[in-house]
Design a protein around this motif. Structure first.
Motif, PDB file in Angstrom:
ATOM      1  N   PHE A  33       0.836  -1.201   0.000  1.00  0.00           N
ATOM      2  CA  PHE A  33       0.000   0.000   0.000  1.00  0.00           C
ATOM      3  C   PHE A  33       0.872   1.252   0.000  1.00  0.00           C
ATOM      4  CE2 PHE A  33      -3.137  -2.918   2.058  1.00  0.00           C
ATOM      5  CZ  PHE A  33      -4.131  -2.799   1.099  1.00  0.00           C
ATOM      6  N   ALA A  34       0.438   2.246  -0.748  1.00  0.00           N
ATOM      7  CA  ALA A  34       1.117   3.538  -0.728  1.00  0.00           C
ATOM      8  C   ALA A  34       0.793   4.307   0.548  1.00  0.00           C
ATOM      9  CB  ALA A  34       0.716   4.365  -1.951  1.00  0.00           C
ATOM     10  N   ALA A  35      -0.408   4.067   1.094  1.00  0.00           N
ATOM     11  CA  ALA A  35      -0.837   4.729   2.327  1.00  0.00           C
ATOM     12  C   ALA A  35      -1.575   3.714   3.184  1.00  0.00           C
ATOM     13  CB  ALA A  35      -1.741   5.924   2.017  1.00  0.00           C
ATOM     14  N   ARG A  36      -1.085   3.512   4.389  1.00  0.00           N
ATOM     15  CA  ARG A  36      -1.646   2.516   5.321  1.00  0.00           C
ATOM     16  C   ARG A  36      -2.495   3.271   6.343  1.00  0.00           C
ATOM     17  NH1 ARG A  36       1.254  -2.779   7.677  1.00  0.00           N
ATOM     18  NH2 ARG A  36       0.324  -2.882   9.759  1.00  0.00           N
ATOM     19  N   LEU A  37      -3.767   3.471   6.009  1.00  0.00           N
ATOM     20  CA  LEU A  37      -4.649   4.345   6.791  1.00  0.00           C
ATOM     21  C   LEU A  37      -5.870   3.606   7.315  1.00  0.00           C
ATOM     22  CD1 LEU A  37      -4.554   7.434   4.375  1.00  0.00           C
ATOM     23  CD2 LEU A  37      -3.335   7.195   6.553  1.00  0.00           C
ATOM     24  N   GLY A  38      -5.762   2.281   7.488  1.00  0.00           N
ATOM     25  CA  GLY A  38      -6.949   1.538   7.853  1.00  0.00           C
ATOM     26  C   GLY A  38      -6.897   0.783   9.150  1.00  0.00           C
ATOM     27  N   ALA A  39      -5.750   0.755   9.828  1.00  0.00           N
ATOM     28  CA  ALA A  39      -5.615  -0.104  11.007  1.00  0.00           C
ATOM     29  C   ALA A  39      -5.602   0.667  12.320  1.00  0.00           C
ATOM     30  CB  ALA A  39      -4.341  -0.946  10.884  1.00  0.00           C
ATOM     31  N   GLU A 351       0.899  10.467   3.339  1.00  0.00           N
ATOM     32  CA  GLU A 351      -0.182   9.479   3.310  1.00  0.00           C
ATOM     33  C   GLU A 351      -1.529  10.143   3.023  1.00  0.00           C
ATOM     34  OE1 GLU A 351       2.336   9.352   5.308  1.00  0.00           O
ATOM     35  OE2 GLU A 351       3.109   7.306   5.177  1.00  0.00           O
ATOM     36  N   LEU A 352      -1.755  11.305   3.638  1.00  0.00           N
ATOM     37  CA  LEU A 352      -3.024  11.989   3.419  1.00  0.00           C
ATOM     38  C   LEU A 352      -3.120  12.547   2.006  1.00  0.00           C
ATOM     39  CD1 LEU A 352      -3.669  13.784   6.831  1.00  0.00           C
ATOM     40  CD2 LEU A 352      -4.355  11.495   6.069  1.00  0.00           C
ATOM     41  N   GLU A 353      -2.004  12.920   1.420  1.00  0.00           N
ATOM     42  CA  GLU A 353      -2.013  13.374   0.027  1.00  0.00           C
ATOM     43  C   GLU A 353      -2.349  12.226  -0.917  1.00  0.00           C
ATOM     44  OE1 GLU A 353       1.812  15.133  -0.401  1.00  0.00           O
ATOM     45  OE2 GLU A 353       1.307  16.907   0.797  1.00  0.00           O
ATOM     46  N   ALA A 354      -1.868  11.028  -0.592  1.00  0.00           N
ATOM     47  CA  ALA A 354      -2.229   9.854  -1.396  1.00  0.00           C
ATOM     48  C   ALA A 354      -3.725   9.587  -1.300  1.00  0.00           C
ATOM     49  CB  ALA A 354      -1.431   8.638  -0.940  1.00  0.00           C
ATOM     50  N   PHE A 355      -4.270   9.737  -0.099  1.00  0.00           N
ATOM     51  CA  PHE A 355      -5.715   9.574   0.087  1.00  0.00           C
ATOM     52  C   PHE A 355      -6.478  10.647  -0.688  1.00  0.00           C
ATOM     53  CE2 PHE A 355      -9.392  10.960   2.774  1.00  0.00           C
ATOM     54  CZ  PHE A 355     -10.243   9.921   2.438  1.00  0.00           C
ATOM     55  N   ALA A 356      -6.008  11.892  -0.603  1.00  0.00           N
ATOM     56  CA  ALA A 356      -6.673  12.996  -1.298  1.00  0.00           C
ATOM     57  C   ALA A 356      -6.695  12.777  -2.807  1.00  0.00           C
ATOM     58  CB  ALA A 356      -5.996  14.321  -0.963  1.00  0.00           C
TER      59      ALA A 356
END
Length: 370
Positions: A33-39, A351-356
């Protein structure tokens, strides 16, 4: 051909786990994952003092950890203004939940929780033959008045309440929970999961004496302290209940590097304050990204934000699937109507930029699928 003889209870249970880890998803998709924002991990990381302490302890990793977690318990007791006899250290809150359920729940015993609340607790209850009774959320918050009322109806042995809540990030004032304890039925224990309380506004922690036999509180180093991989949690409760854990716990379950790291992290409150400021900033950033995409972020007292996708669970799942396909790992609540949301961990700007960048494409894909 012979094989193991499983218990009837084990045979009746599904072969399931509460959560599928991000590493499993990465193996299945064949890419990281490029951004690990789920755990719900603290991506800002632990105190450098904790990292140094764990590195030093690693030189003696051939030794078992202190079976009593003596130094850490003393430090935690001083931190909270209680006695060491009020503290039990364990392998994260998850490990402590398993011990508590083993102590109190047998075949057919009733437990009350919110529909859609932390599923690992339910997993332990089912594993010991307990019967789970649920009440719905109210305005995206756990409804402790309804939980207590349901406990009286079913003669529950445990009521589970997370404050702040996972997965919604909502919270109650601790004084309101404390005031309601007189409505808790006789013989029922309130299990107050305060995993995220360091991230919450002042007054969220319930002002309940550690010697109150009606309540056990659980805290962790996995969230605000940034040590999820070390697996260090602790319970605050009446000495009699805390001592009972010694009947069932894994006495050498805590490794000495984790113990040393947690002690150093606790002693570095300046780092904790810095991280909490970063979490607050990330919550604002997630809310900004959300608004730019026509969605709404729910108020959060945790290190994650629930985002209302504006439709139903199927639509939210389509958004989530597209984000994962784009390399952005997020999760979502599993019960309606909260499953209209996705849940995004706070993290650094990259990570937040990847989400955005991924969210507009995910919404477009979800609208196309609908």
């Amino acid at each position: 051909m012979t094989g193991p003889r499983y218990t009837p209870l084990a045979l009746s249970l599904p072969a399931a786990v509460p959560f599928v880890g991000p590493e499993t998803h990465e193996r299945e998709r064949g890419a990281p994952f490029a951004a690990r924002l789920g755990a719900n991990e603290n991506i800002f990381g632990p105190s450098p003092r904790a990292v140094e302490a764990m590195a030093q302890a690693a030189a003696e990793i051939w030794k078992y950890g202190d079976a009593q977690s003596h130094d850490l318990r003393l430090a935690l007791a001083a931190h909270h203004g209680v006695q060491p006899e009020n503290i039990m250290v364990g392998e994260g809150i998850d490990g402590l939940l398993g011990c508590l359920v083993r102590l109190l729940i047998g075949q057919g015993d009733a437990v009350v929780t919110s529909l859609g609340a932390y599923p690992t607790f339910n997993y332990h209850v089912a594993g010991f033959g307990g019967v789970i009774h649920t009440v719905p959320y109210k305005d995206d918050r756990e409804d402790f008045a309804a939980l207590f009322a349901r406990a009286a109806e079913v003669d529950a042995r445990i009521v589970y309440l997370a404050n702040p809540d996972n997965p919604m990030g909502s919270w109650h004032k601790g004084a309101e929970i404390a005031a309601a304890l007189d409505t808790l039925p006789e013989g029922c224990l309130l299990l107050l999961d305060e995993a995220y309380v360091e991230c919450a506004p002042e007054g969220t922690a319930a002002p309940v004496s550690a010697d109150d036999p009606r309540v056990i509180r659980m805290r962790t180093f996995s969230k605000a302290y940034g040590m999820a991989g070390a697996r260090v949690g602790y319970a605050l409760g009446h000495p009699e209940l805390i001592a009972a854990f010694n009947k069932v716990r894994n006495h050498f379950g805590m490794n000495r590097a984790a113990q040393a790291g947690a002690l150093a992290a606790l002693q570095d409150q300046d780092w904790l304050a810095q991280v909490l400021a970063q979490i607050e900033g990330a919550r604002a950033k997630i809310a900004e990204i959300t608004a730019q995409n026509g969605l709404s972020a729910l108020p959060s007292a945790t290190n994650f934000v629930a985002i209302d996708c504006g439709r139903d669970g199927a639509f939210a799942k389509a958004v989530l699937d597209s984000l994962v396909d784009q390399g952005v790992f997020v999760r979502m609540p599993f019960a309606a109507p909260q499953n209209r949301c996705i849940r995004v961990s706070c993290g650094p700007d990259a990570e937040l930029e990847a989400f955005a960048a991924a969210l507009p494409r995910a919404l477009e894909a979800a609208h196309g699928a609908g």
